[in-house]
Design an enzyme around this catalytic site. Sequence first.
Site, mmCIF file in Angstrom:
data_model
loop_
_atom_site.group_PDB
_atom_site.id
_atom_site.type_symbol
_atom_site.label_atom_id
_atom_site.label_comp_id
_atom_site.label_asym_id
_atom_site.label_seq_id
_atom_site.Cartn_x
_atom_site.Cartn_y
_atom_site.Cartn_z
ATOM 1 C CG ASN A 188 0.584 2.874 4.567
ATOM 2 O OD1 ASN A 188 -0.023 2.314 4.081
ATOM 3 N ND2 ASN A 188 -0.372 2.687 5.965
ATOM 4 C CE LYS A 189 1.107 -1.549 5.823
ATOM 5 N NZ LYS A 189 0.033 -0.900 4.945
ATOM 6 C CB ILE A 190 8.818 0.077 4.204
ATOM 7 C CG1 ILE A 190 10.136 -0.113 3.837
ATOM 8 C CG2 ILE A 190 9.051 -1.437 3.300
ATOM 9 C CD1 ILE A 190 11.167 -0.987 5.075
ATOM 10 C CG ASN B 259 -1.669 1.271 0.666
ATOM 11 O OD1 ASN B 259 -2.914 1.358 0.307
ATOM 12 N ND2 ASN B 259 -2.779 1.595 2.073
#
Length: 377
Positions: free
Chosen positions: A189-191, A187
Site C-alpha cells: 500500500n506504500k507509494i 509494503n
Amino acid sequence: MPDRIFLSPPHRTGRESHYLQEALDSNWIAPVGPFLRRFEEGIEAYTGAPHAVALQSGTAALHLALRLLDVGPGDEVICPTFNFAGCVFPILYQGATPVFVDSGVSTWNICVKELQRTLEDRAAQGRRPKALIVVHLYGQAAKICELVDVASQWNVPVIEDAAEAFGATYEGQALGTFGDLGVYSFNGNKIITTSGGGALVTSRADWAERARKLATQARDDAPHYLHSELGYNYRLSNVSAALGCAQLEAIDDRIARRRAIFTQYQQALADCPGVAFSPELPGTRGIRWLTCLLLDPAQTSATPEGLRQALAADQIEARPLWYPMHRQPVFAAYPYYTTRHISDDLFRRGLCLPSGSALSEADLTRIVTIVRREIKG
C-alpha cells in the site's frame, strides 16, 4: 455493483514484468542477486543515504535498527502514540519498554515539547531512554531537526521511521536521513512497493554491514554454517528487488500525483463546513501518501464513521486515522505522556480517503460526491 476503489493500491509502471523476467531468466531467484544491490543503490542515490540495506519489511528494518543500538531488556524506547503498531512491536521483540508521547497539532507527529517533558521526567526517575523513534505519519514531516536536537541534548540516538514517507523532504533533505538510522517501507500500500519490503539506511558503513549479517541469519565468515549470535531471515529477495527497481523509476511521478489528488480533495471540499486536512510544515514537501481529513463536530453533524460507512456502501475503501498506541490493549500498561490528548482527538475526528496514484478523475468525482452529500446533508 460499482467497481471497488481501494485506499492505496499498488500502481504498476509497466517495467515490472520486464525486470521480473530478467531476474527469472538469470535464475537469480534466491534472496541475494544483482537486482538486490541495484535496488539498494537506487535508494541510496534517491535519498542521499550513504548506505541502504533492503529488507523484507519496514518492521524488520526497525527491529535491526534497535539491535544496532543494543536495545535490550530493561531499556526504554520513546515513540509516538499516534502511530502504527508495527513501529512498536520491535521494541517488545527486544524485551524493552515503549514510552509513548502525544502528537503536536502542527504536524500530527510527535510533539517536541512533550518529548522534552518526557525526557526530563524519565531522567528524574533515573532512566535515560536507549532510543527515540520519530515517525513521519501519512507521508508528512515531523519537526525532525528540533526533535533530533532535543534527543541529542540527552544523548539519545534517533531512529527515523519514514515508512510512510519515502520521497518526502525537509529543507530539501530526504526524510529518513536526519537520524542515526532511517527506515522505509515498500509494503503493497506504500507509494512504491516490492510487494512486501522495506529498507534500513544509515551513514555508517559498519552498521550497514552488521545489518546485512543479522538479516541473513547472522552467519559468520566460515565455509560451514557457523553462528555466534542471534540472526534473522530478513533480507529482501532478488525477485522482490526487481519489482522495486521498476517502481523506483516512477517515484517522482507517484509523488506528484498523490500531491495533486490531495489538492483536488481540498478544492472540492473547500466549501464544506467543518472540514480540515492534515498539515504540512513550511519548508517541507510531503508525499501525501494518504489524504486525511478532520471533521469538526461543532460545524457538521457528519462523523468519520458515518462517512466511512457511506463510502463503503458504494464499494469505496476509507480508513480511520491511527488508533493511538496507548489505547491498544497490547500496550495499555506502558507509560504515556500528554497534556492535550491530541492523538485521541485526531482519531475521533479523522478519516483517510482513497489516495492511490492510479486514482482516476471519475473515481475522485465519485468519492467527492458522497463526501459532500454526507457533510452537507
